[in-house]
Write a protein that holds these residues in place. Structure first.
Motif, short mmCIF file in Angstrom:
data_model
loop_
_atom_site.label_atom_id
_atom_site.label_comp_id
_atom_site.label_asym_id
_atom_site.label_seq_id
_atom_site.Cartn_x
_atom_site.Cartn_y
_atom_site.Cartn_z
N GLU A 61 0.82 -1.21 0.00
CA GLU A 61 0.00 0.00 0.00
C GLU A 61 0.86 1.27 0.00
OE1 GLU A 61 -3.20 0.08 -0.30
OE2 GLU A 61 -3.18 -2.11 -0.38
N SER A 63 1.85 2.93 2.46
CA SER A 63 1.05 3.84 3.31
C SER A 63 1.84 5.05 3.80
CB SER A 63 0.51 3.09 4.53
OG SER A 63 -0.25 2.00 4.09
N LYS A 66 1.83 7.55 1.01
CA LYS A 66 0.50 8.11 0.76
C LYS A 66 0.13 9.11 1.85
CE LYS A 66 -1.56 4.29 -1.76
NZ LYS A 66 -2.43 3.12 -1.62
N ASP A 233 -6.22 1.14 -8.00
CA ASP A 233 -5.77 0.05 -7.10
C ASP A 233 -6.14 -1.31 -7.67
OD1 ASP A 233 -4.40 1.19 -4.97
OD2 ASP A 233 -6.26 1.79 -3.97
N ASN A 237 -3.39 -4.02 -8.49
CA ASN A 237 -3.40 -5.30 -7.78
C ASN A 237 -3.77 -6.48 -8.67
OD1 ASN A 237 -2.47 -4.28 -5.32
ND2 ASN A 237 -4.52 -3.52 -4.82
#
Ligand code: PMP
Length: 354
Positions: A61, A63, A66, A233, A237
């Protein structure tokens, strides 16, 4: 060619990136890289990341990155997507938002990767002509198109449209997705990020390759409403869970957090651009108004190809596009002050000799 090639591979004309010569040392003003190194804090973060943890996969991700981007741009982490360069994100947009038979539209003179993605993903595209002064005619996109792809500032012209104009475009095309490629926005143009909260048809794509001096690490990002991000996404993915490696995630996060360094190097490049533009005008060059880290220039007495070849001979690489309408132009990346000094000195010699 092999008999195992698909029709797509047989028919596609791949994008040709600018030269990356590995032999001779050139003053390299051809691929819009930043002439300054990444922030020292980025280099430090990369050093720290290189260790035994490299045996582990990165956070799929990303994260950390982000969250840093969400903080910087005042959006939510769920409104941010990150990828392996903005090229990858632009490519993902095609299967994420368009079906075979849909039409995507963009100006005929713009980033030449767009038609290649359309071909690769089997999406039709229609181009619109620029105005005679090389500005984009935002009213010219065909009504029947399903999406608009707009580089703002445009490349290779360097010309930007303002935020108000983007807002009008979004309102007039509320049934179309508008993807704004802001690869060069940090060099003096207006970003449309503040419009994301009001327009569900807006997706912004940006890169760390230019203003954040990290072309070598391959990092890009997109900002849009959650549902658009979810589509990206889903494509990612279904393709590769780990598009950004551990080093890139850590380095990019530091690059976002070092706001001072970012402001300093973008400011320096803008200053050098304006000084160089003035000097080229005084040598008789036609210089388009740039809001990027490059200048798009031509000269009445020397062709684009001649100028490109003479500069290359003298150890300076610039970009020349052998395309109708812009064949007499050169795209010159803004380098350091010393590099631009060398460029102007060479160009003034050529101009005086004709
Ligand atoms: N958009 C535009 C308009 C560009 O000029 C470039 C750089 N060639 C990109 C996107 C891609 O940049 P990157 O993949 O390095 O993020």
């Amino acid at each position: 060619m092999s008999r195992f090639w698909s029709d797509t591979v047989r028919n596609i004309l791949p994008y040709v990136p600018g030269e990356q010569p590995q032999d001779k040392k050139y003053i390299k003003l051809n691929t819009n890289e930043n002439p300054y190194p990444p922030s020292p804090k980025v280099i430090e973060a990369i050093r720290k990341e290189i260790g035994s943890d490299l045996r582990l996969y990165p956070d799929p991700e990303a994260s950390l990155l982000k969250e840093a981007l969400a903080g910087f741009y005042r959006v939510k982490p769920g409104e941010v997507f990150v990828g392996n360069g903005s090229d990858e994100i632009l490519a993902f947009c095609f299967p994420a938002f368009f079906n075979p038979g849909d039409v995507i539209t963009f100006p005929d003179i713009t980033y030449s990767f767009y038609p290649v993605y359309a071909e690769l993903f089997g999406i039709r595209y229609e181009t619109t002509a620029l105005n005679s002064d090389f500005t984009v005619d935002l009213g010219s996109f065909p009504e029947h198109a399903d999406g608009i792809l707009l580089a703002n500032p445009n490349a290779p012209t360097g010309i930007a449209v303002g935020l108000n104009e983007i807002e009008v475009l979004l309102q007039r095309n509320s049934n179309k997705l508008v993807i704004v490629d802001e690869a060069y926005v940090d060099f003096g143009a207006e970003s449309a990020v503040p419009l994301v909260k009001d327009y569900d048809n807006l997706l912004i794509v940006q890169t760390f390759s230019k203003s954040r001096a990290l072309a070598g690490l391959r990092i890009g990002f997109a900002i849009g409403n959650r549902d658009l991000i979810e589509a990206l996404d889903r494509v990612k993915n279904s393709f590769n869970s780990y598009t950004l490696d551990r080093v890139a995630i850590r380095a990019a996060t530091e690059a976002v957090n070092d706001k001072e360094y970012f402001a300093e190097i973008t400011g320096r490049i803008i200053k050098t651009r304006e000084e160089t533009a003035k000097r080229l005008v005084s040598l008789g060059f036609n210089v388009l108004p740039s809001r990027t880290n490059f200048l798009f220039v031509s000269h009445d007495r020397l062709s684009g190809m001649e100028l490109y070849s003479m500069l290359k001979n003298d150890g300076i690489l610039v970009r020349h596009f052998n395309r109708k309408g812009i064949e007499n132009y050169l795209r010159i990346t803004i380098g350091t002050e010393e590099e631009m000094e060398a460029l102007v000195e060479r160009l003034s010699c050529y101009v005086k000799s004709v």
